[in-house]
Enzyme design. Sequence first.
Site, PDB file in Angstrom:
ATOM      1  N   GLY A 163     -28.418  -1.845  25.999  1.00  0.00           N
ATOM      2  CA  GLY A 163     -27.552  -2.444  25.051  1.00  0.00           C
ATOM      3  C   GLY A 163     -28.153  -2.672  23.931  1.00  0.00           C
ATOM      4  N   ASN A 200     -25.531  12.442  23.761  1.00  0.00           N
ATOM      5  CA  ASN A 200     -25.771  10.986  24.229  1.00  0.00           C
ATOM      6  C   ASN A 200     -25.429  11.084  25.906  1.00  0.00           C
ATOM      7  OD1 ASN A 200     -26.336   8.401  24.331  1.00  0.00           O
ATOM      8  ND2 ASN A 200     -25.872   7.923  22.281  1.00  0.00           N
ATOM      9  N   THR A 201     -25.857   9.883  26.268  1.00  0.00           N
ATOM     10  CA  THR A 201     -25.452   9.648  27.913  1.00  0.00           C
ATOM     11  C   THR A 201     -23.867   9.872  28.347  1.00  0.00           C
ATOM     12  OG1 THR A 201     -25.308   7.316  27.608  1.00  0.00           O
ATOM     13  CG2 THR A 201     -27.416   8.380  28.288  1.00  0.00           C
ATOM     14  N   CYS A 246     -23.453   5.040  21.656  1.00  0.00           N
ATOM     15  CA  CYS A 246     -23.691   4.306  22.902  1.00  0.00           C
ATOM     16  C   CYS A 246     -22.674   3.634  23.633  1.00  0.00           C
ATOM     17  CB  CYS A 246     -24.595   3.137  22.201  1.00  0.00           C
ATOM     18  SG  CYS A 246     -25.153   2.145  23.436  1.00  0.00           S
ATOM     19  N   LYS A 280     -24.978  11.687  15.916  1.00  0.00           N
ATOM     20  CA  LYS A 280     -25.278  11.576  17.270  1.00  0.00           C
ATOM     21  C   LYS A 280     -24.038  11.512  18.035  1.00  0.00           C
ATOM     22  CE  LYS A 280     -28.287  10.415  21.194  1.00  0.00           C
ATOM     23  NZ  LYS A 280     -29.549   9.880  21.645  1.00  0.00           N
ATOM     24  N   SER A 337     -34.000   9.126  21.226  1.00  0.00           N
ATOM     25  CA  SER A 337     -33.710   7.784  21.012  1.00  0.00           C
ATOM     26  C   SER A 337     -33.663   7.013  22.130  1.00  0.00           C
ATOM     27  CB  SER A 337     -32.884   7.589  19.926  1.00  0.00           C
ATOM     28  OG  SER A 337     -32.706   6.439  19.527  1.00  0.00           O
ATOM     29  N   GLY A 393     -30.300  16.239  26.794  1.00  0.00           N
ATOM     30  CA  GLY A 393     -29.690  16.046  28.074  1.00  0.00           C
ATOM     31  C   GLY A 393     -30.223  16.684  29.172  1.00  0.00           C
ATOM     32  N   ALA A 451     -28.162   0.723  30.852  1.00  0.00           N
ATOM     33  CA  ALA A 451     -27.211  -0.244  29.880  1.00  0.00           C
ATOM     34  C   ALA A 451     -28.093  -1.226  29.282  1.00  0.00           C
ATOM     35  CB  ALA A 451     -26.127  -0.824  30.752  1.00  0.00           C
TER      36      ALA A 451
END
Lengths: 300, 259
Positions: A71, A190-191, A128, A163, A20, A241, A69
Amino acid sequence: MNTKVNLAGVELKNPVMTASGTFGSGMEYAQFVDLNKLGAVVTKGVANEPWPGNPTPRIAETYGGMINAVGLQNPGIDVFCKRDIPFLKQYDTKIIVNVCGRSKEDYVEVVERLADEPVDMLEINISCPNVKEGGIAFGQKAEAAYEITKAVKAVAKQPVIMKLSPNVTDITEMARAVEAGGADVVSLINTLTGMKIDINRRTFAVANKTGGLSGPAIRPVAVRMVYQVANAVKIPIIGMGGITCADDALEFIMAGATAVSVGTANFHNPKTTEEVAAGIEAYMNKYKVEDINELIGIVR
Amino acid sequence: MSDNYRENVSIVSQEKLASDVFSMWIQTKDIAKNARAGQFISVYSKDGSRLLPRPISICEVEGDRLRIVYRTVGNGTKEFSGYGAGDTLDVMGPLGNGYTKLNKKAILMGGGIGIPPMLELARELKNGGYDVSDADIVLGYRDELFLNEELAQYGRVTIATEDGSAGTKGNVLDAIKAEGIKGDVIYACGPTPMLHAIKAYAKENGIECYLSLEEKMACGIGACLACVCKSKEIDDHSHVHNKRVCKEGPVFNAEDVEL
């Protein structure tokens, strides 16, 4: 040879999907990638209303990766349903809609709105790192993750993927919490929250100061977490990842992922997803693997 | 759906134009013949530690060949500058919208590494039958000059340098004022402070103005939403006044963007 995998009753032609936020809704990438060759397209996060996202610069390259970022800029669910879903319906691939929100009510509103849309699964973004409210707030406390999962599951008509964020002390605790809340699938990671300083401008490289680190630099962390979660929950895992090629994807599958997502690598090579799918088949041929499912979690 | 191509291209030639400015001609299959002034290409590093493409403006197009003139600002562009004739590179393009060409007395303004796209623009204006007999080309440099002689074949070139070593001491607007240059449309590319000043100048003088913007990019094709700018009009993608520099841009009517 069978490359089909099953995620909570949804059959994917192969385990390869997009991550995503790196692929839009596929519109821009369709000129380079045959979307019919992908197990699923996971769309960029969509909220109940349009979000403008963060100030620029929104990204910075780092060694073997990048910090973003953005957002969660998105057009909101109304435009998304009118434009993005009909676009994806033209293709023979599964549609997974990533949902973001600032509050429990936001998530529930989007999930309800999607109930009668022709989408196959929902991925709930509780991880996020780039938005102040919501997002990560639900992804760093087990109790909050459990509550948001339950609230979403109560209204969702499609299977729900939660997630997970890697920015926690113990990711298995989060995975267990969403499983207890009724999640059908978990996706991770996720990051990782990171920072880069621009020494020429003597300030932060991204306007948000911190951003999410992605790309091959984070892959060993992601593989480790998928392995841990595979040993902690019974629900299927989507691993991601830093996947750049089939070999990378197979690491995740062997660590316990039923499916994999390709993210940052799309920026380097827009055909990565298709090449990963083809590369997995080549591996299966080479080693005479009859069924991809034999490889899932083979490393114990 | 669109005319973007990703190709492995071979380098025809590479030369150094100034201490950190390089000129590279590449042989393409489809990119060059679909390219126009103001568009850019994404150039990919061969080093796996550098994942993101470098967006570089198109300086000149000739049949299947395309020229980029770029500054070595980091390891990626330094890598590109090390390649020579016969080497290959992955590139994607042509990307972005390019300049809207008008049949009006033009002032082309380039600052620093914003100068290269002015060459293809000047060429297209001249070859496209636009009346550019009295076009002005105003170029701003820190110190070392490049492309100024090539640009002179398409119009009257005026130079500004920060150190005063050539032309007017100062920036492109100082040169315009010093030389009393007038026009009905401005096409500009350069650093944001320069574009900011040009936008104000154009507004004050009632001149139509097109600016080519720069922003950090990842995908280059409008998917990742990294390279947005604040726009007066609602954007097509998210409907939030955030136009994508790579897709709806990089060239915008100055009236439509906040800098």
